[in-house]
Design a protein around this motif. Structure first.
Motif, mmCIF file in Angstrom:
data_model
loop_
_atom_site.group_PDB
_atom_site.id
_atom_site.type_symbol
_atom_site.label_atom_id
_atom_site.label_comp_id
_atom_site.label_asym_id
_atom_site.label_seq_id
_atom_site.Cartn_x
_atom_site.Cartn_y
_atom_site.Cartn_z
ATOM 1 N N GLY A 117 -8.059 -4.542 34.557
ATOM 2 C CA GLY A 117 -8.132 -3.205 34.196
ATOM 3 C C GLY A 117 -9.290 -2.402 34.453
ATOM 4 O O GLY A 117 -10.427 -2.952 34.738
ATOM 5 N N TYR A 138 -4.192 -2.290 35.738
ATOM 6 C CA TYR A 138 -3.971 -1.323 34.920
ATOM 7 C C TYR A 138 -5.200 -0.092 35.215
ATOM 8 O O TYR A 138 -6.266 -0.638 35.645
ATOM 9 N N ARG A 141 -5.501 3.143 31.263
ATOM 10 C CA ARG A 141 -4.273 2.835 30.384
ATOM 11 C C ARG A 141 -4.837 3.287 28.922
ATOM 12 O O ARG A 141 -5.764 2.468 28.400
ATOM 13 N N THR A 146 -6.271 -4.190 29.530
ATOM 14 C CA THR A 146 -5.481 -5.330 29.952
ATOM 15 C C THR A 146 -4.619 -5.632 28.961
ATOM 16 O O THR A 146 -5.000 -5.481 27.870
ATOM 17 N N TRP A 150 3.458 -6.072 29.891
ATOM 18 C CA TRP A 150 3.994 -4.998 28.928
ATOM 19 C C TRP A 150 5.550 -5.034 29.381
ATOM 20 O O TRP A 150 6.293 -4.554 30.363
#
Length: 199
Positions: A117, A138, A141, A146, A150
């Protein structure tokens, strides 16, 4: 330094106890093996790095009846083996970098690459997405940098030594089989189908 201080403050607010009670945000680690991994990790941090919060077993009172540990934020040299092992523990290692190039080089210096992320500008985010070596990525976000996946929202799979092999959810030489339904030769011939998997 500011990010680390914020992480420590958020970690300090975590309530660890019986996870069936709404007021407790975190329960025990999953089993004795995870508890032992945590114990070894905090010992290594004590020898080679610095714990900013946590780094202790929680075994007083009602917490003596489970594998409870304190969520931990720590710093270690990037060459340390803990940076290169999947712990599956409430343990976050932090390391300062001089810029995006160094951050990406250090992030990619691993055989494990399940998820990554990033928070930054649009231009920085494009560089991250072009150069990061991870299965799930990601950017900015709000729910967190992270997560493993999802569900129902995105494809999921690792890169390098993460989430590969015969049972992998994505990637690896056998991934096509996850999307295939094999039929006996006689059934395919009777149905007039071509040789190969029915997708």
């Amino acid at each position: 330094d500011e990010l680390r201080e914020r992480l420590v403050a958020l970690t300090e607010a975590i309530r660890v106890s019986d996870p069936t009670l709404r007021e407790n945000w975190m329960g025990p680690v999953i089993n004795r093996a995870a508890h032992e991994r945590y114990r070894k990790a905090i010992a290594a941090i004590g020898e080679s790095g610095q714990a900013h919060i946590g780094a202790r077993l929680l075994d007083a009172g009602e917490l003596s009846h489970g594998w409870f540990v304190a969520p931990t934020i720590a710093s270690l040299p990037h060459a340390h083996e803990l940076w290169h092992e999947e712990q599956f523990l409430p343990l976050l290692l932090v390391h300062p970098v001089d810029g995006l190039d160094e951050a990406l080089a250090l992030a990619n210096d691993s055989n494990l690459a399940l998820a990554a992320g990033f928070y930054g500008s649009e231009a920085e985010s494009r560089v991250f997405l072009d150069r990061i070596e991870a299965g799930v990525t990601y950017v900015n976000r709000p729910q967190g940098a992270t997560t493993g996946a999802w569900p129902g929202y995105q494809p999921f799979g690792g890169w390098k030594r993460s989430s590969v092999g015969p049972g992998a959810k994505a990637g690896g030489p056998n991934y096509l089989h996850v999307l295939s339904r094999w039929e006996p030769e006689a059934s395919r011939a009777a149905a007039g189908s071509v040789t190969g998997p029915a997708l």
